[in-house]
Structure formats: C-alpha cells, structure tokens
Design a protein around this motif. Structure first.
Motif, PDB file in Angstrom:
ATOM      1  N   ASN A  69       6.527  -4.546   0.307  1.00  0.00           N
ATOM      2  CA  ASN A  69       5.848  -3.276   0.086  1.00  0.00           C
ATOM      3  C   ASN A  69       4.878  -3.332  -1.080  1.00  0.00           C
ATOM      4  O   ASN A  69       4.350  -2.313  -1.482  1.00  0.00           O
ATOM      5  CB  ASN A  69       6.873  -2.165  -0.145  1.00  0.00           C
ATOM      6  N   ASN A  70       4.668  -4.513  -1.653  1.00  0.00           N
ATOM      7  CA  ASN A  70       3.813  -4.640  -2.824  1.00  0.00           C
ATOM      8  C   ASN A  70       2.437  -5.207  -2.506  1.00  0.00           C
ATOM      9  O   ASN A  70       1.673  -5.502  -3.405  1.00  0.00           O
ATOM     10  CB  ASN A  70       4.506  -5.513  -3.876  1.00  0.00           C
ATOM     11  N   THR A  71       2.122  -5.363  -1.234  1.00  0.00           N
ATOM     12  CA  THR A  71       0.825  -5.886  -0.828  1.00  0.00           C
ATOM     13  C   THR A  71      -0.233  -4.800  -0.963  1.00  0.00           C
ATOM     14  O   THR A  71      -0.051  -3.682  -0.485  1.00  0.00           O
ATOM     15  CB  THR A  71       0.886  -6.371   0.640  1.00  0.00           C
ATOM     16  N   ILE A  72      -1.328  -5.137  -1.634  1.00  0.00           N
ATOM     17  CA  ILE A  72      -2.423  -4.186  -1.822  1.00  0.00           C
ATOM     18  C   ILE A  72      -2.972  -3.748  -0.475  1.00  0.00           C
ATOM     19  O   ILE A  72      -3.141  -4.559   0.439  1.00  0.00           O
ATOM     20  CB  ILE A  72      -3.539  -4.831  -2.677  1.00  0.00           C
ATOM     21  N   LYS A  73      -3.260  -2.462  -0.360  1.00  0.00           N
ATOM     22  CA  LYS A  73      -3.846  -1.886   0.848  1.00  0.00           C
ATOM     23  C   LYS A  73      -5.255  -1.401   0.518  1.00  0.00           C
ATOM     24  O   LYS A  73      -5.573  -1.162  -0.654  1.00  0.00           O
ATOM     25  CB  LYS A  73      -2.986  -0.723   1.342  1.00  0.00           C
ATOM     26  N   PRO A  74      -6.089  -1.221   1.531  1.00  0.00           N
ATOM     27  CA  PRO A  74      -7.471  -0.797   1.262  1.00  0.00           C
ATOM     28  C   PRO A  74      -7.568   0.518   0.492  1.00  0.00           C
ATOM     29  O   PRO A  74      -8.430   0.663  -0.381  1.00  0.00           O
ATOM     30  CB  PRO A  74      -8.094  -0.658   2.649  1.00  0.00           C
ATOM     31  N   GLN A  75      -6.679   1.463   0.768  1.00  0.00           N
ATOM     32  CA  GLN A  75      -6.734   2.741   0.061  1.00  0.00           C
ATOM     33  C   GLN A  75      -6.428   2.577  -1.428  1.00  0.00           C
ATOM     34  O   GLN A  75      -6.846   3.392  -2.245  1.00  0.00           O
ATOM     35  CB  GLN A  75      -5.832   3.796   0.698  1.00  0.00           C
ATOM     36  N   ASP A  76      -5.747   1.500  -1.798  1.00  0.00           N
ATOM     37  CA  ASP A  76      -5.466   1.251  -3.204  1.00  0.00           C
ATOM     38  C   ASP A  76      -6.766   1.023  -3.976  1.00  0.00           C
ATOM     39  O   ASP A  76      -6.922   1.511  -5.104  1.00  0.00           O
ATOM     40  CB  ASP A  76      -4.550   0.038  -3.372  1.00  0.00           C
TER      41      ASP A  76
END
Length: 174
Positions: free
Chosen positions: A5-12
């Motif tokens: 759950n710690n993978t960066i997402k585009p909305q970040d």
C-alpha cells in the motif's frame, strides 16, 4: 501475498504539487479534498504513502521539494508514461499551456480531455481524472501540472525547459 500500500499513485503527485503551490499558507485535508475533487480518505492515504517514500515530512505537512523534483525529473515519464491521443476538446497542457506556450511554438496542441475545455488538441490523459476541473480556477496548479506533462510527453528540449521552469516555481514555494 500482502499488497504493498506504499506505492506512489498518480494522485499523490497531484496532491503534493497542490501543497507546494500553497507555499507557506496553512492547509487542511478537507481544503485539499475540495480543491482537487479527491476524497479526504484518499488525501490521508496519499500523505501516508508520501511520508513512507520520503516525499513529505514526518508531520505530513511539508513537501520534500528536492525529492519531489528529483522524482518528476527522472522518473515520472517512466512511472506514469503518456502518449498523445485523439483530437478532443479539453484544457491546455504541456507546451500548449502557460508557461511553455510562450516559449515553444507548435502547430499541435495538447489537452486534458474535458467537455468544458476551451481548446482542441491531442488528448493527454491527466495524472488524475479530476485535474481538468481542479485547474480551471487555480493558475499555479495548472502551470506546474502542465510542466509535469511536458516532461511526460515532450521532446528533450521541452523536457529541459519544463524542468527548469518547474524548479523555479517549486523552489519559490518552498
């Protein structure tokens, strides 16, 4: 198998750039939620992922601008790649939007697809679906996201210029 759950997402990236554009102004999660059209729970999850990756401080309030710039400069075009698509109506991005529209002359426009947009051009999918609406009343955010798109889809000259302009804008906000 556990899900990471710690993978960066585009909305970040969107959320971190929004925080950067606020400069020293105080902000709350509900402010970001309203401005970006993202739920408060997703804002909270973003801040946790960003803390884990070192893109925001332990208090989840101050963006580590140098790390964010490094990620955008060297990684964004590989992690969140984009190719121009069909001609659609939308909101200007990349070299078609300020500040690059004054520096780069092109006969082809790039836009984020959006029915209420005021330009026609090749579709560039935004990092997050709410971006076209969120930038309509936020010039600073529009500029930094357009620069990020220039890095994602631009030629080498456009990428270098976008990186330089993005550094100016984000360092100022630091």
């Amino acid at each position: 198998m556990m899900k990471n759950n710690n993978t960066i997402k585009p909305q970040d990236i969107l959320i971190l750039l929004k925080i950067c554009t606020l400069g020293e102004q105080d902000w709350f999660q509900h402010d970001l939620s309203e401005a970006l059209g993202i739920s408060q729970s997703e804002i909270s999850e973003c801040l946790s992922r960003s803390k884990y990756s070192g893109l925001i401080d332990a208090n989840r309030k101050k963006v580590n601008v140098l790390s964010l710039l490094e990620f955008i400069q060297y990684g964004i075009k590989y992690v969140f790649p984009q190719q121009p698509g069909a001609i659609v109506r939308g909101v200007a991005t990349a070299h078609s939007a300020p500040p690059l529209d004054q520096e780069i002359i092109s006969d082809q426009n790039y836009v984020w697809p959006y029915a209420r947009g005021n330009m026609r051009g090749q579709a560039i999918q935004p990092l997050y679906r709410t971006i076209p609406k969120a930038v309509l009343n936020d010039k600073k955010l529009h500029e930094v996201l357009a620069l990020v798109d220039a890095i994602r889809v631009g030629k080498v000259r456009e990428q270098h210029l976008a990186i330089s302009l993005l550094k100016e804008r984000l360092q100022y906000a630091e």
